[in-house]
Design an enzyme around this catalytic site. Structure first.
Site, short mmCIF file in Angstrom:
data_model
loop_
_atom_site.label_atom_id
_atom_site.label_comp_id
_atom_site.label_asym_id
_atom_site.label_seq_id
_atom_site.Cartn_x
_atom_site.Cartn_y
_atom_site.Cartn_z
N SER A 206 0.85 -1.19 0.00
CA SER A 206 0.00 0.00 0.00
C SER A 206 0.88 1.24 0.00
CB SER A 206 -0.89 0.02 1.24
OG SER A 206 -0.13 0.30 2.39
N ASP A 207 0.33 2.35 -0.47
CA ASP A 207 0.98 3.63 -0.24
C ASP A 207 0.86 3.89 1.26
OD1 ASP A 207 2.18 6.10 -0.52
OD2 ASP A 207 0.92 6.73 -2.19
N PHE A 208 1.49 4.91 1.77
CA PHE A 208 1.56 5.12 3.22
C PHE A 208 0.19 4.97 3.87
CE2 PHE A 208 1.80 7.55 7.18
CZ PHE A 208 2.83 6.85 7.78
N ALA A 209 0.08 3.96 4.74
CA ALA A 209 -1.21 3.61 5.34
C ALA A 209 -1.39 4.32 6.67
CB ALA A 209 -1.29 2.10 5.52
#
Length: 195
Positions: free
Chosen positions: A127-130
């Site tokens: 994921s992109d920054f979660a």
């Protein structure tokens, strides 16, 4: 390596245009694939980003992108397809935005249907920054998002999976097994194991 970024210069006001190659999907894909091949030659895993339709930066966590399947395939997904098929990337980063009503990291049509089944991608999706509640691991992992780029002290994603496991132990176990396989495939092609 959380790169290369192969999204397009949809607008000159895009907040990440400095990081993307061009407004042309073929050129962006070929340049991205070249970077991936160079990194692969040194056993460095690339996470090609941001999959997909992440051509806006200022409010990308609130964006619901509506786009035809033809435009997605011919324009916005094309650089990623080239990076997978010609560059042989072992990592993809899902985007923060939504496609329609689904967050990219929980969009099974994108991560499983297109990426894995059509393009034969074998590696891991991160994921992109979660740090947002909509980035749910209980829906993301079954859809094909294998890893969460999240702060170490954030237990939200673990608890979310534990709750889902209580409701559907076989389904979540199968999804976690698939994610583990993708992660191991990616790690086996990295400097960690190939010296």
């Amino acid at each position: 390596w959380y790169a290369p970024s192969v999204n397009l210069h949809r607008s000159p006001y895009g907040g990440r245009c400095f990081e993307y190659y061009s407004e042309d999907p073929l050129l962006s894909g070929k340049m991205g694939a070249g970077v991936v091949r160079g990194a692969n030659s040194q056993n460095l895993v690339t996470f090609v980003k941001h999959f997909a339709l992440n051509e806006e930066d200022a409010h990308r966590t609130n964006v619901h992108t509506w786009c035809s399947e033809q435009a997605i395939r011919e324009i916005y997904a094309k650089p990623f397809e080239i990076a997978v098929k010609e560059g042989n990337t072992h990592g993809i980063m899902s985007a923060l935005n939504d496609i329609g009503i689904h967050w990219c990291g929980e969009c099974e049509a994108l991560l499983t249907g297109l990426l894995r089944e059509e393009w034969d991608f074998k590696g891991a999706v991160v994921s992109d920054f979660a740090s947002f509640a909509y980035q749910r691991s209980d829906t993301g992992v079954p859809a094909g998002n294998d890893l969460w780029l999240a702060p170490m002290n954030n237990n939200y994603y673990i608890k979310s999976l534990q709750k889902a496991y209580k409701k559907d132990p076989a389904g979540i176990a199968r999804a976690l097994q698939g994610a583990t396989k993708h992660i191991c495939y990616m790690v086996a092609r990295s400097n960690v194991t190939r010296k």
